[in-house]
Design a protein around this motif. Structure first.
Motif, PDB file in Angstrom:
ATOM      1  N   PHE A 134     -72.557 -43.560 -48.736  1.00 50.56           N
ATOM      2  CA  PHE A 134     -73.446 -43.046 -47.697  1.00 50.56           C
ATOM      3  C   PHE A 134     -74.050 -44.199 -46.907  1.00 50.56           C
ATOM      4  O   PHE A 134     -74.060 -44.204 -45.668  1.00 50.56           O
ATOM      5  CB  PHE A 134     -74.549 -42.194 -48.337  1.00 50.56           C
ATOM      6  CG  PHE A 134     -75.732 -41.927 -47.447  1.00 50.56           C
ATOM      7  CD1 PHE A 134     -75.608 -41.123 -46.325  1.00 50.56           C
ATOM      8  CD2 PHE A 134     -76.974 -42.477 -47.743  1.00 50.56           C
ATOM      9  CE1 PHE A 134     -76.703 -40.873 -45.499  1.00 50.56           C
ATOM     10  CE2 PHE A 134     -78.076 -42.236 -46.929  1.00 50.56           C
ATOM     11  CZ  PHE A 134     -77.942 -41.432 -45.802  1.00 50.56           C
ATOM     12  N   GLU A 137     -71.085 -46.281 -44.871  1.00 46.99           N
ATOM     13  CA  GLU A 137     -70.418 -45.579 -43.774  1.00 46.99           C
ATOM     14  C   GLU A 137     -71.376 -45.198 -42.647  1.00 46.99           C
ATOM     15  O   GLU A 137     -70.996 -45.221 -41.477  1.00 46.99           O
ATOM     16  CB  GLU A 137     -69.720 -44.318 -44.304  1.00 46.99           C
ATOM     17  CG  GLU A 137     -68.643 -44.586 -45.333  1.00 46.99           C
ATOM     18  CD  GLU A 137     -67.494 -45.429 -44.777  1.00 46.99           C
ATOM     19  OE1 GLU A 137     -67.314 -45.477 -43.541  1.00 46.99           O
ATOM     20  OE2 GLU A 137     -66.778 -46.056 -45.589  1.00 46.99           O
ATOM     21  N   CYS A 138     -72.606 -44.860 -42.992  1.00 43.21           N
ATOM     22  CA  CYS A 138     -73.545 -44.387 -41.966  1.00 43.21           C
ATOM     23  C   CYS A 138     -74.260 -45.520 -41.234  1.00 43.21           C
ATOM     24  O   CYS A 138     -74.387 -45.499 -40.011  1.00 43.21           O
ATOM     25  CB  CYS A 138     -74.573 -43.444 -42.587  1.00 43.21           C
ATOM     26  SG  CYS A 138     -73.835 -41.944 -43.275  1.00 43.21           S
ATOM     27  N   LEU A 144     -79.732 -45.186 -40.367  1.00 39.09           N
ATOM     28  CA  LEU A 144     -79.467 -44.498 -41.627  1.00 39.09           C
ATOM     29  C   LEU A 144     -80.516 -43.393 -41.781  1.00 39.09           C
ATOM     30  O   LEU A 144     -81.639 -43.637 -42.200  1.00 39.09           O
ATOM     31  CB  LEU A 144     -79.563 -45.482 -42.794  1.00 39.09           C
ATOM     32  CG  LEU A 144     -79.121 -44.945 -44.155  1.00 39.09           C
ATOM     33  CD1 LEU A 144     -77.614 -44.722 -44.173  1.00 39.09           C
ATOM     34  CD2 LEU A 144     -79.520 -45.910 -45.268  1.00 39.09           C
ATOM     35  N   TRP A 155     -75.913 -30.643 -43.118  1.00 42.12           N
ATOM     36  CA  TRP A 155     -75.130 -31.748 -43.671  1.00 42.12           C
ATOM     37  C   TRP A 155     -73.714 -31.296 -44.027  1.00 42.12           C
ATOM     38  O   TRP A 155     -72.748 -32.038 -43.797  1.00 42.12           O
ATOM     39  CB  TRP A 155     -75.823 -32.323 -44.904  1.00 42.12           C
ATOM     40  CG  TRP A 155     -77.122 -33.009 -44.623  1.00 42.12           C
ATOM     41  CD1 TRP A 155     -78.338 -32.726 -45.169  1.00 42.12           C
ATOM     42  CD2 TRP A 155     -77.339 -34.104 -43.724  1.00 42.12           C
ATOM     43  NE1 TRP A 155     -79.306 -33.567 -44.670  1.00 42.12           N
ATOM     44  CE2 TRP A 155     -78.721 -34.427 -43.782  1.00 42.12           C
ATOM     45  CE3 TRP A 155     -76.515 -34.830 -42.868  1.00 42.12           C
ATOM     46  CZ2 TRP A 155     -79.280 -35.453 -43.021  1.00 42.12           C
ATOM     47  CZ3 TRP A 155     -77.077 -35.858 -42.105  1.00 42.12           C
ATOM     48  CH2 TRP A 155     -78.433 -36.156 -42.189  1.00 42.12           C
ATOM     49  N   HIS A 165     -67.323 -36.337 -34.689  1.00 41.00           N
ATOM     50  CA  HIS A 165     -68.701 -36.663 -35.047  1.00 41.00           C
ATOM     51  C   HIS A 165     -69.435 -37.170 -33.810  1.00 41.00           C
ATOM     52  O   HIS A 165     -69.420 -38.351 -33.505  1.00 41.00           O
ATOM     53  CB  HIS A 165     -68.700 -37.726 -36.151  1.00 41.00           C
ATOM     54  CG  HIS A 165     -70.055 -37.986 -36.743  1.00 41.00           C
ATOM     55  ND1 HIS A 165     -70.783 -37.031 -37.402  1.00 41.00           N
ATOM     56  CD2 HIS A 165     -70.814 -39.126 -36.772  1.00 41.00           C
ATOM     57  CE1 HIS A 165     -71.919 -37.549 -37.829  1.00 41.00           C
ATOM     58  NE2 HIS A 165     -71.970 -38.820 -37.448  1.00 41.00           N
ATOM     59  N   GLU A 250     -85.219 -46.065 -42.648  1.00 40.96           N
ATOM     60  CA  GLU A 250     -83.982 -46.270 -43.403  1.00 40.96           C
ATOM     61  C   GLU A 250     -84.243 -46.464 -44.897  1.00 40.96           C
ATOM     62  O   GLU A 250     -83.303 -46.585 -45.677  1.00 40.96           O
ATOM     63  CB  GLU A 250     -83.209 -47.456 -42.829  1.00 40.96           C
ATOM     64  CG  GLU A 250     -82.704 -47.182 -41.414  1.00 40.96           C
ATOM     65  CD  GLU A 250     -81.822 -48.287 -40.874  1.00 40.96           C
ATOM     66  OE1 GLU A 250     -80.778 -47.965 -40.284  1.00 40.96           O
ATOM     67  OE2 GLU A 250     -82.176 -49.470 -41.051  1.00 40.96           O
TER      68      GLU A 250
END
Length: 262
Positions: A134, A137-138, A144, A155, A165, A250
């Motif tokens: 998570f 990739e984000c 984040l 989600w 996306h 974040e």
């Protein structure tokens, strides 16, 4: 009454926002935050009524009965039926100490935002440890976003349509996709004890699926007074760049004290 007002205020602060002396109660009683808030407001209103009634009584006594009750509150001297009554040195010392301690406590809280009375009980999240996929990739593409900012169905829908996306193809292998999806659902708004999560959920149209936090009614209402030109500034760029203003977003923290001045 003053004690009850302060005590219920501290309880509300702890339960509602996870801050202060009673921050530990946020995780177990956050769903009852409305009750604590209403009780606190009740005591606050009663206290205000008592204060106004007291002031009215003093003024009435001063101007109607020509007494010196108002002056007595300042100099401590009161004329009785036979002789004047003055405060003893012990009473005066107690008053000075009480006022000094009150001022010290106020200054301490003002200058020390992490003091015990108003400290943030919410711990920073280390998403890199919680779910490395998570995090990796984000954060490589955008802010984040903490999972508690959207409901689980948002989600799920987002992770099931990564091939589109927000205009980009963010497709991942099946294992990574499922890992991130499970993490997001497990920590979605429905499972959070944060006030922002509950307000977001309360604002949503249950028939709609929101894929962007900036589309939620709660977000729009909270940011409606910000000039749109602010979001176009070079240091911000767009409304979805939350970390431009929220220092610890974040790390899963959304406190007013963390908002940068704009």
């Amino acid at each position: 009454m003053t004690f009850l007002t302060v005590a219920t205020g501290a309880l509300t602060y702890g339960v509602k926002e996870g801050m202060g002396l009673f921050s530990f109660m946020n995780h177990t009683m956050f769903r009852d935050m409305k009750v604590f808030k209403e009780v606190h407001e009740l005591f606050s209103n009663v206290l205000m009524a008592v204060i106004f009634a007291h002031i009215a009584g003093v003024l009435l006594d001063k101007f109607l009965h020509k007494s010196r009750a108002l002056e007595s509150m300042v100099d401590g001297y009161k004329i009785g039926n036979e002789e004047g009554v003055k405060l003893t040195w012990v009473q005066k010392a107690f008053g000075v100490v009480a006022i000094t301690l009150s001022l010290f406590a106020f200054v301490y809280m003002l200058l020390s935002p992490n003091s015990l009375l108003i400290a943030d009980g919410n711990q920073k999240m280390d998403y890199a440890k919680e779910n490395p996929a998570f995090y990796k990739e984000c954060i490589s593409c955008h802010t984040l976003y903490p999972p508690f900012l959207l409901p689980s169905k948002s989600w799920v829908s987002m992770m099931d349509t990564l091939q589109n996306h927000f205009g980009d193809d963010a497709s991942l292998d099946a294992a990574t996709t499922e890992s991130i999806k499970a993490f997001l659902v497990k920590n979605s708004a429905e499972t959070s004890t944060k006030e922002s999560s509950m307000r977001i959920l309360a604002s949503l149209d249950k028939e709609k699926t929101y894929l962007a936090i900036t589309e939620t009614p709660f977000w729009k209402n909270r940011h409606k007074e910000i000039d749109k030109a602010v979001f176009k500034r070079a240091d911000i760029g767009k409304p979805s760049n939350c970390k431009a203003c929220h220092d610890n977003i974040e790390n899963g923290l959304l406190n007013n004290r963390d908002i940068k001045p704009i």
